[in-house]
Each structure stands twice: as structure tokens, then as C-alpha cells.
Scaffold this active site. Structure first.
Site, PDB file in Angstrom:
ATOM      1  N   TRP A   1       0.848  -1.200   0.000  1.00  0.00           N
ATOM      2  CA  TRP A   1       0.000   0.000   0.000  1.00  0.00           C
ATOM      3  C   TRP A   1       0.876   1.239   0.000  1.00  0.00           C
ATOM      4  O   TRP A   1       1.925   1.287   0.651  1.00  0.00           O
ATOM      5  CB  TRP A   1      -0.907   0.018   1.232  1.00  0.00           C
ATOM      6  CG  TRP A   1      -2.311  -0.421   0.939  1.00  0.00           C
ATOM      7  CD1 TRP A   1      -3.409   0.383   0.744  1.00  0.00           C
ATOM      8  CD2 TRP A   1      -2.804  -1.769   0.810  1.00  0.00           C
ATOM      9  NE1 TRP A   1      -4.529  -0.374   0.494  1.00  0.00           N
ATOM     10  CE2 TRP A   1      -4.182  -1.699   0.529  1.00  0.00           C
ATOM     11  CE3 TRP A   1      -2.207  -3.016   0.879  1.00  0.00           C
ATOM     12  CZ2 TRP A   1      -4.976  -2.825   0.336  1.00  0.00           C
ATOM     13  CZ3 TRP A   1      -2.993  -4.142   0.685  1.00  0.00           C
ATOM     14  CH2 TRP A   1      -4.352  -4.047   0.416  1.00  0.00           C
TER      15      TRP A   1
ATOM     16  N   TRP B   1       0.585   4.815   1.028  1.00  0.00           N
ATOM     17  CA  TRP B   1       1.045   5.659   2.144  1.00  0.00           C
ATOM     18  C   TRP B   1       1.553   4.807   3.311  1.00  0.00           C
ATOM     19  O   TRP B   1       2.435   5.245   4.043  1.00  0.00           O
ATOM     20  CB  TRP B   1       0.022   6.728   2.534  1.00  0.00           C
ATOM     21  CG  TRP B   1      -1.190   6.367   3.340  1.00  0.00           C
ATOM     22  CD1 TRP B   1      -1.865   5.196   3.347  1.00  0.00           C
ATOM     23  CD2 TRP B   1      -1.882   7.247   4.258  1.00  0.00           C
ATOM     24  NE1 TRP B   1      -2.947   5.282   4.191  1.00  0.00           N
ATOM     25  CE2 TRP B   1      -2.982   6.532   4.761  1.00  0.00           C
ATOM     26  CE3 TRP B   1      -1.697   8.557   4.696  1.00  0.00           C
ATOM     27  CZ2 TRP B   1      -3.886   7.078   5.678  1.00  0.00           C
ATOM     28  CZ3 TRP B   1      -2.585   9.103   5.607  1.00  0.00           C
ATOM     29  CH2 TRP B   1      -3.667   8.367   6.090  1.00  0.00           C
ATOM     30  N   ASP B   2       1.072   3.566   3.420  1.00  0.00           N
ATOM     31  CA  ASP B   2       1.640   2.669   4.436  1.00  0.00           C
ATOM     32  C   ASP B   2       3.158   2.577   4.259  1.00  0.00           C
ATOM     33  O   ASP B   2       3.922   2.659   5.232  1.00  0.00           O
ATOM     34  CB  ASP B   2       1.063   1.254   4.317  1.00  0.00           C
ATOM     35  CG  ASP B   2      -0.435   1.186   4.574  1.00  0.00           C
ATOM     36  OD1 ASP B   2      -1.187   1.858   3.846  1.00  0.00           O
ATOM     37  OD2 ASP B   2      -0.862   0.484   5.511  1.00  0.00           O
TER      38      ASP B   2
ATOM     39  N   TYR C   1      -7.207 -10.451  -2.165  1.00  0.00           N
ATOM     40  CA  TYR C   1      -7.673  -9.136  -1.740  1.00  0.00           C
ATOM     41  C   TYR C   1      -8.694  -8.676  -2.777  1.00  0.00           C
ATOM     42  O   TYR C   1      -8.531  -8.921  -3.968  1.00  0.00           O
ATOM     43  CB  TYR C   1      -6.519  -8.118  -1.664  1.00  0.00           C
ATOM     44  CG  TYR C   1      -7.009  -6.748  -1.233  1.00  0.00           C
ATOM     45  CD1 TYR C   1      -7.251  -6.463   0.107  1.00  0.00           C
ATOM     46  CD2 TYR C   1      -7.273  -5.755  -2.182  1.00  0.00           C
ATOM     47  CE1 TYR C   1      -7.742  -5.230   0.495  1.00  0.00           C
ATOM     48  CE2 TYR C   1      -7.756  -4.516  -1.800  1.00  0.00           C
ATOM     49  CZ  TYR C   1      -7.991  -4.255  -0.455  1.00  0.00           C
ATOM     50  OH  TYR C   1      -8.488  -3.045  -0.072  1.00  0.00           O
TER      51      TYR C   1
ATOM     52  N   GLN D   1      -3.042   7.601  -3.047  1.00  0.00           N
ATOM     53  CA  GLN D   1      -3.173   7.862  -1.603  1.00  0.00           C
ATOM     54  C   GLN D   1      -2.275   9.048  -1.224  1.00  0.00           C
ATOM     55  O   GLN D   1      -1.427   9.463  -2.015  1.00  0.00           O
ATOM     56  CB  GLN D   1      -2.756   6.627  -0.791  1.00  0.00           C
ATOM     57  CG  GLN D   1      -3.888   5.667  -0.490  1.00  0.00           C
ATOM     58  CD  GLN D   1      -3.467   4.560   0.462  1.00  0.00           C
ATOM     59  OE1 GLN D   1      -2.305   4.194   0.532  1.00  0.00           O
ATOM     60  NE2 GLN D   1      -4.422   4.009   1.195  1.00  0.00           N
TER      61      GLN D   1
ATOM     62  N   GLY E   1      -7.226   7.636   2.317  1.00  0.00           N
ATOM     63  CA  GLY E   1      -6.617   6.843   3.391  1.00  0.00           C
ATOM     64  C   GLY E   1      -7.534   6.754   4.603  1.00  0.00           C
ATOM     65  O   GLY E   1      -7.445   5.827   5.382  1.00  0.00           O
TER      66      GLY E   1
ATOM     67  N   ASP F   1     -10.611   5.918   4.761  1.00  0.00           N
ATOM     68  CA  ASP F   1     -11.640   5.353   3.883  1.00  0.00           C
ATOM     69  C   ASP F   1     -13.071   5.494   4.387  1.00  0.00           C
ATOM     70  O   ASP F   1     -13.953   5.919   3.674  1.00  0.00           O
ATOM     71  CB  ASP F   1     -11.375   3.863   3.669  1.00  0.00           C
ATOM     72  CG  ASP F   1      -9.980   3.595   3.121  1.00  0.00           C
ATOM     73  OD1 ASP F   1      -9.123   4.491   3.182  1.00  0.00           O
ATOM     74  OD2 ASP F   1      -9.765   2.483   2.633  1.00  0.00           O
TER      75      ASP F   1
ATOM     76  N   TYR G   1     -13.737   1.229  11.844  1.00  0.00           N
ATOM     77  CA  TYR G   1     -12.504   1.845  11.381  1.00  0.00           C
ATOM     78  C   TYR G   1     -12.723   3.215  10.745  1.00  0.00           C
ATOM     79  O   TYR G   1     -13.654   3.420  10.026  1.00  0.00           O
ATOM     80  CB  TYR G   1     -11.684   0.848  10.582  1.00  0.00           C
ATOM     81  CG  TYR G   1     -11.618   0.854   9.099  1.00  0.00           C
ATOM     82  CD1 TYR G   1     -10.433   0.467   8.474  1.00  0.00           C
ATOM     83  CD2 TYR G   1     -12.696   1.212   8.319  1.00  0.00           C
ATOM     84  CE1 TYR G   1     -10.337   0.443   7.106  1.00  0.00           C
ATOM     85  CE2 TYR G   1     -12.599   1.187   6.955  1.00  0.00           C
ATOM     86  CZ  TYR G   1     -11.416   0.818   6.347  1.00  0.00           C
ATOM     87  OH  TYR G   1     -11.317   0.801   4.988  1.00  0.00           O
ATOM     88  N   TRP G   2     -11.905   4.148  11.177  1.00  0.00           N
ATOM     89  CA  TRP G   2     -11.936   5.574  10.813  1.00  0.00           C
ATOM     90  C   TRP G   2     -13.173   6.314  11.336  1.00  0.00           C
ATOM     91  O   TRP G   2     -13.445   7.433  10.944  1.00  0.00           O
ATOM     92  CB  TRP G   2     -11.794   5.786   9.297  1.00  0.00           C
ATOM     93  CG  TRP G   2     -10.444   5.356   8.802  1.00  0.00           C
ATOM     94  CD1 TRP G   2     -10.158   4.277   7.998  1.00  0.00           C
ATOM     95  CD2 TRP G   2      -9.179   5.984   9.077  1.00  0.00           C
ATOM     96  NE1 TRP G   2      -8.802   4.182   7.776  1.00  0.00           N
ATOM     97  CE2 TRP G   2      -8.177   5.219   8.414  1.00  0.00           C
ATOM     98  CE3 TRP G   2      -8.786   7.106   9.816  1.00  0.00           C
ATOM     99  CZ2 TRP G   2      -6.820   5.541   8.470  1.00  0.00           C
ATOM    100  CZ3 TRP G   2      -7.437   7.430   9.870  1.00  0.00           C
ATOM    101  CH2 TRP G   2      -6.481   6.648   9.195  1.00  0.00           C
TER     102      TRP G   2
ATOM    103  N   GLU H   1      -3.808  -2.149  14.243  1.00  0.00           N
ATOM    104  CA  GLU H   1      -4.184  -1.204  13.188  1.00  0.00           C
ATOM    105  C   GLU H   1      -4.804   0.051  13.815  1.00  0.00           C
ATOM    106  O   GLU H   1      -4.554   1.166  13.377  1.00  0.00           O
ATOM    107  CB  GLU H   1      -5.180  -1.890  12.237  1.00  0.00           C
ATOM    108  CG  GLU H   1      -5.492  -1.105  10.974  1.00  0.00           C
ATOM    109  CD  GLU H   1      -6.439  -1.874  10.046  1.00  0.00           C
ATOM    110  OE1 GLU H   1      -6.931  -2.960  10.439  1.00  0.00           O
ATOM    111  OE2 GLU H   1      -6.690  -1.384   8.930  1.00  0.00           O
TER     112      GLU H   1
HETATM  113  C1  2M8 Z   1      -7.388   0.695   4.599  1.00  0.00           C
HETATM  114  O1  2M8 Z   1      -7.819   0.751   3.258  1.00  0.00           O
HETATM  115  C2  2M8 Z   1      -7.959  -0.402   2.420  1.00  0.00           C
HETATM  116  C3  2M8 Z   1      -8.293   0.091   1.023  1.00  0.00           C
HETATM  117  O2  2M8 Z   1      -7.234   0.846   0.514  1.00  0.00           O
HETATM  118  C4  2M8 Z   1      -9.031  -1.354   2.878  1.00  0.00           C
HETATM  119  O3  2M8 Z   1      -9.800  -1.032   3.779  1.00  0.00           O
HETATM  120  O4  2M8 Z   1      -9.086  -2.470   2.336  1.00  0.00           O
HETATM  121  C5  2M8 Z   1      -7.158   2.161   5.066  1.00  0.00           C
HETATM  122  O5  2M8 Z   1      -7.011   2.240   6.461  1.00  0.00           O
HETATM  123  C6  2M8 Z   1      -5.971   2.767   4.351  1.00  0.00           C
HETATM  124  O6  2M8 Z   1      -5.649   4.032   4.870  1.00  0.00           O
HETATM  125  C7  2M8 Z   1      -4.736   1.861   4.428  1.00  0.00           C
HETATM  126  O7  2M8 Z   1      -3.729   2.375   3.617  1.00  0.00           O
HETATM  127  C8  2M8 Z   1      -5.048   0.414   4.020  1.00  0.00           C
HETATM  128  C9  2M8 Z   1      -3.897  -0.534   4.288  1.00  0.00           C
HETATM  129  O8  2M8 Z   1      -3.414  -0.377   5.599  1.00  0.00           O
HETATM  130  O9  2M8 Z   1      -6.202  -0.056   4.731  1.00  0.00           O
END
Ligand code: 2M8
Length: 461
Positions: free
Chosen positions: A50, A52-53, A101, A127, A189, A191, A381-382, A425
Site C-alpha cells: 500500500w 502511504w503505508d 484481496y 493515496q 486513506g 476510507d 474503522y476511521w 491497526e
Molecule cells: C485501509 O484501506 C484499504 C483500502 O485501501 C481497505 O480497507 O481495504 C485504510 O485504512 C488505508 O488508509 C490503508 O492504507 C489500508 C492498508 O493499511 O487499509
């Protein structure tokens, strides 16, 4: 003093323990060179690379294995498109042909319909661009040990970073505001953030491409987006695919076009690092400074909300701010361009009980959403949990703005949290319990950065 007490509890030995455990997590998530040579965010739920990760992860490696930090960035940029675009997922491994995935490479088909490289499968979204920050950080660590290697690093990555920033400041900013337009919640990011609720609720998909939810086989559905959310995510992704992932080919009424305050702020901060690099490489800086000026002119006029005393995102289609009070509204402080009043307003938000500032939460760190928001959920999440990357960014911002006590507070509380709970996470602000994916790479990597001997390095960035 409470702070001194917490400080004492975190003697060097404890920092070393945290760093050792964190390195173990990164080692576990490292995918060997023959399968791409990158770090997956977590086992199972996020098996690929990923965008920005990897930037956050490289910060962690930079402290003890600069070669791996560079390898991480190299693997990521191997997926860069010829127009500078950097995809949000790079599907390196041969496992890409299996359903590991969703949506996977068979959905995106990027190399068939866009400027994507043929040698590696990628997604068609991007991202937030933390990468120039990461490269600059690696450079600074490396230059003390091996100056020629550090210079070679800049020479290798500068053209790639310029191409990425130029793409973002042009194709993703047709208005010329220095603010980036995103076209999908996944590009933020953040999401599943309520930041996008009003826009998503207004979308009635006319079709939904076939997809399978794999995420909920790894993590409880209670922590993940709903089916309705996913239907809309997939609809938007399919519409983007129809436009060959080129925003210029989208219909003007395409329903998700947002000036993202966090994405834009990270791009600005990263561009400042590019200016430093340009100085070392004797490259011209006019174009970079022009991008930065546009941002400086528009950040407050377009995104600041005087009544709420925080920043909002901007809906380009309707020409108005999206009024959702989340932690993202505080993050433009990372640009170091705000007025004293704005800095104080953001600090005051963090002191409120609604952002866990009154000792009213199990963990005194900023949650992703204010506790009194209608949609607050400590597990989803988020939409409530604490994220380490968000608090790390705030920590850096406070340091850069000489708000040293606040920075120290965030640093200590993140380190305390990971020491008690491990590297998750995200975490519930109400109980401190780790949630989502276990052994999460960016949490581990940023903990290494925070635990490093001399966190004051940030001041000079
Ligand atoms: C989460 O996003 C992915 C899709 O890109 C998902 O939910 O499957 C988000 O937290 C995102 O910010 C992050 O980069 C990714 C991988 O950690 O997971």
C-alpha cells in the site's frame, strides 16, 4: 509532574524493548525480494503493498536498516505510472492471480487501460503522498553514515517524486488552488470516515460490479464498512475505470470530487522536502515554490471554517465545504503555515473531552472522530478509533511549531499504548484495546521513529 512521571517510566530500556518488538512485526510482514521486496501492512487482510503505508514504514526502517527503507520505496515506485501517478496498491506477487484481496488486479486491469507499467499490476487510485517526507528522512539519517549513498538516493528518487507531485498539482488540481481533488474515499486513506457520508449517501449506484468481501473474513464486520458502503466504493471505482482512471475523462457531475485537506496538507509538507532536495541537487525550485504558494493562498480561504474552528474538506461539485468534525480537520497544522490563532484553535480542540483531552478516555490520544459525534463508534474503522499515523503527524506538527509539551505528551502516550497493547491497526479510545489487524506495520514503524534516541530530528526537517 505527571509528564515527568510518564517520562521516567519510559527509560531507554523500555524504548529498546518497544523498538525490538516493532522490528519483529516489520520482519514478519516483510515479503521477500523474489515476491516483490516490500512490507505488507498486515498478514491476511492487506497482503500487497500500500502506498502511504510504505511511506510510514520506511520512516521506521530508516533508523536501523536504510537499505530496507530504500528497497521499500523502490518497490513502491516500481508501480508508478508514466504520467507520475502512484497507485494506492501494488500487487507485486504471483499470488495476485488468486483472490487474496478484493478488489484485486483482475478488477483494476490498470496496464490494459492506462499509463500503468506492464510489469506489475496496480490499482487505479492513489493515496496521500508521504513519500518525499520519507525519502528526505532516510537521506538525513544516511548522510551521516555514507554521504555518497545518501546523495545517490536523492538522485534516484527526485525525478520520480517531482513527477508524482507534478501530476497531483496539475491533473488533480484543475482549479489551480494547490489543493488536491480525490475521486474515491479510498484515496483519502481515511476510507470509512464520516467525512464522506453526505456524499456517499447521495449516491444511488446504477450498477455494482461483482465483488467479494474478503476483509470481513479477517476482521470482525463490526469494525469494517457496511455492504452499502462497499457497493458505492465499487460503483465509484468502476466509473473511474470507465474513464481509464483519468479524471479529465470523468463526467462533470461525477459525484465524488473532493478537495481533501489532509492529502493536500501532506502534499505541501512533502513539497517542502522536495525544495530541500532541489537545493542539494542544484535543481530549479520555481515550479515547486509556485505550487506551495497556491496552497498557501487557498488553504484558509477554501477549507478553514471560522465557526467550527477547524478545517473542512470541499465538495467541488456543489462548491461547498463538507461540515464533518473529525480529527482530519486538525491535521493541516502539519504544514506549519497556520496563523497563531489557528494553531491555538487546533490545540484547544485537542484539549476538549470530545477529543480525549480531559483525561476522560482510556488513552489520551486523538480519536479519529469526536466522542459526541452522532456516528462515533469506538470499534469501527476511521469512525472513532485512535490511529497511530494520525497522532504521529500531530506529534511532528507540534514539534515543528515549538509546542514541545504537547508533542511530548503524544509521543509518550503512543509509546505507552503500544507497550501495553502491541501494534494494532487501531485502538478503542474508550478502553485502549487494540482493534482491526494485529501486527500492523505502520504502527510498528512509527513506534520505532517515536522511540528513536533523538526524536528532535523532526525539528530540523
Ligand atoms: C485501509 O484501506 C484499504 C483500502 O485501501 C481497505 O480497507 O481495504 C485504510 O485504512 C488505508 O488508509 C490503508 O492504507 C489500508 C492498508 O493499511 O487499509
Amino acid at each position: 509532574m505527571a509528564h515527568e512521571h510518564v517520562d521516567r517510566a519510559f527509560e531507554r530500556k523500555q524504548m529498546d524493548t518497544i523498538a525490538r518488538e516493532a522490528k519483529r512485526v516489520l520482519d514478519t510482514n516483510w515479503v521477500k525480494a523474489s515476491e516483490g521486496g516490500f512490507t505488507r501492512p498486515a498478514e491476511g487482510i492487506y497482503p500487497y503493498q500500500w502506498n502511504w503505508d510504505s511511506g510510514f514504514i520506511a520512516y521506521g526502517y530508516s533508523h536501523y536498516d536504510q537499505n530496507r527503507a530504500i528497497a521499500e520505496m523502490r518497490a513502491l515506485f516500481s508501480g508508478q505510472w508514466s504520467d507520475g501517478f502512484l497507485p494506492h496498491i501494488i500487487f507485486h506477487t504471483s499470488k495476485a492471480t488468486q483472490q487474496t484481496y478484493s478488489p484485486g488486479p483482475e478488477f483494476w486491469e490498470s496496464s490494459h487501460i492506462s499509463d500503468a507499467p506492464a510489469r506489475v499490476a496496480t490499482s487505479g487510485l492513489t493515496q496521500p503522498p508521504v513519500h518525499a517526507m520519507a525519502i528526505w528522512h532516510i537521506y538525513k539519517v544516511l548522510t551521516k553514515k555514507d554521504a555518497p549513498a545518501a546523495l545517490a538516493l536523492l538522485k534516484e528518487f527526485y525525478p520520480k517524486l517531482i513527477a508524482l507531485h507534478r501530476y497531483l498539482y496539475t491533473v488533480r488540481d484543475p482549479e489551480g488552488w494547490g489543493l488536491v481533488t480525490i475521486y474515491h474515499p479510498w484515496e483519502s486513506g481515511f476510507d470509512n470516515s464520516p467525512r464522506w457520508d453526505s456524499l456517499l449517501e447521495a449516491i444511488q449506484p446504477t450498477y455494482v460490479p461483482a465483488y467479494t468481501r474478503i476483509d470481513t473474513t479477517f476482521v470482525s464486520p463490526k469494525m469494517r464498512p457496511t455492504r452499502e458502503d462497499y457497493d458505492r466504493y465499487m460503483y465509484l471505482a468502476a466509473e473511474l475505470k470507465r474513464a481509464a482512471y483519468d479524471p479529465r475523462r470523468l463526467p462533470s457531475a461525477y459525484p465524488f470530487q473532493v478537495k481533501d485537506k489532509v492529502f493536500s496538507s501532506m502534499l505541501y509538507s512533502a513539497t517542502r522536502r522536495l525544495v530541500h532536495m532541489a537545493g542539494i541537487l542544484n535543481e530549479p525550485t520555481n515550479e515547486l515554490r509556485g505550487w506551495m504558494e497556491r496552497f498557501e493562498q487557498h488553504l484558509t480561504s477554501k477549507l478553514w471554517n471560522t465557526q467550527a474552528q477547524m478545517f473542512f474538506d470541499f465538495d467541488v461539485v456543489r462548491g461547498k465545504q463538507l461540515r464533518e468534525e473529525t480529527v482530519a480537520g486538525l491535521l493541516p497544522i502539519i504544514t506549519d503555515t497556520l496563523t497563531l490563532q489557528q494553531n491555538q484553535a487546533i490545540a484547544a480542540q485537542m484539549d476538549k473531552g470530545t477529543f480525549c483531552g480531559e483525561g476522560n478516555c482510556a488513552v489520551s490520544l486523538a480519536p479519529s472522530l469526536a466522542l459526541d459525534a452522532d456516528t462515533f463508534n469506538p470499534h469501527l474503522y476511521w469512525r472513532g478509533p485512535i490511529w497511530i499515523n494520525v497522532n504521529w503527524l500531530l506529534w511532528k506538527a507540534f514539534l515543528a511549531n515549538s509546542m514541545v509539551e504537547r508533542a511530548r505528551h503524544l509521543r509518550m502516550h503512543v509509546l505507552q499504548l503500544v507497550m501495553n497493547e502491541g501494534f494494532w491497526e487501531y485502538y478503542s479510545p474508550l478502553t485502549g484495546k487494540g482493534l482491526g489487524a494485529k501486527n500492523f506495520s505502520w504502527t510498528a514503524a512509527l513506534a520505532i521513529d517515536l522511540a528513536s534516541e533523538n526524536p528532535a530530528h523532526v525539528l530540523t526537517e
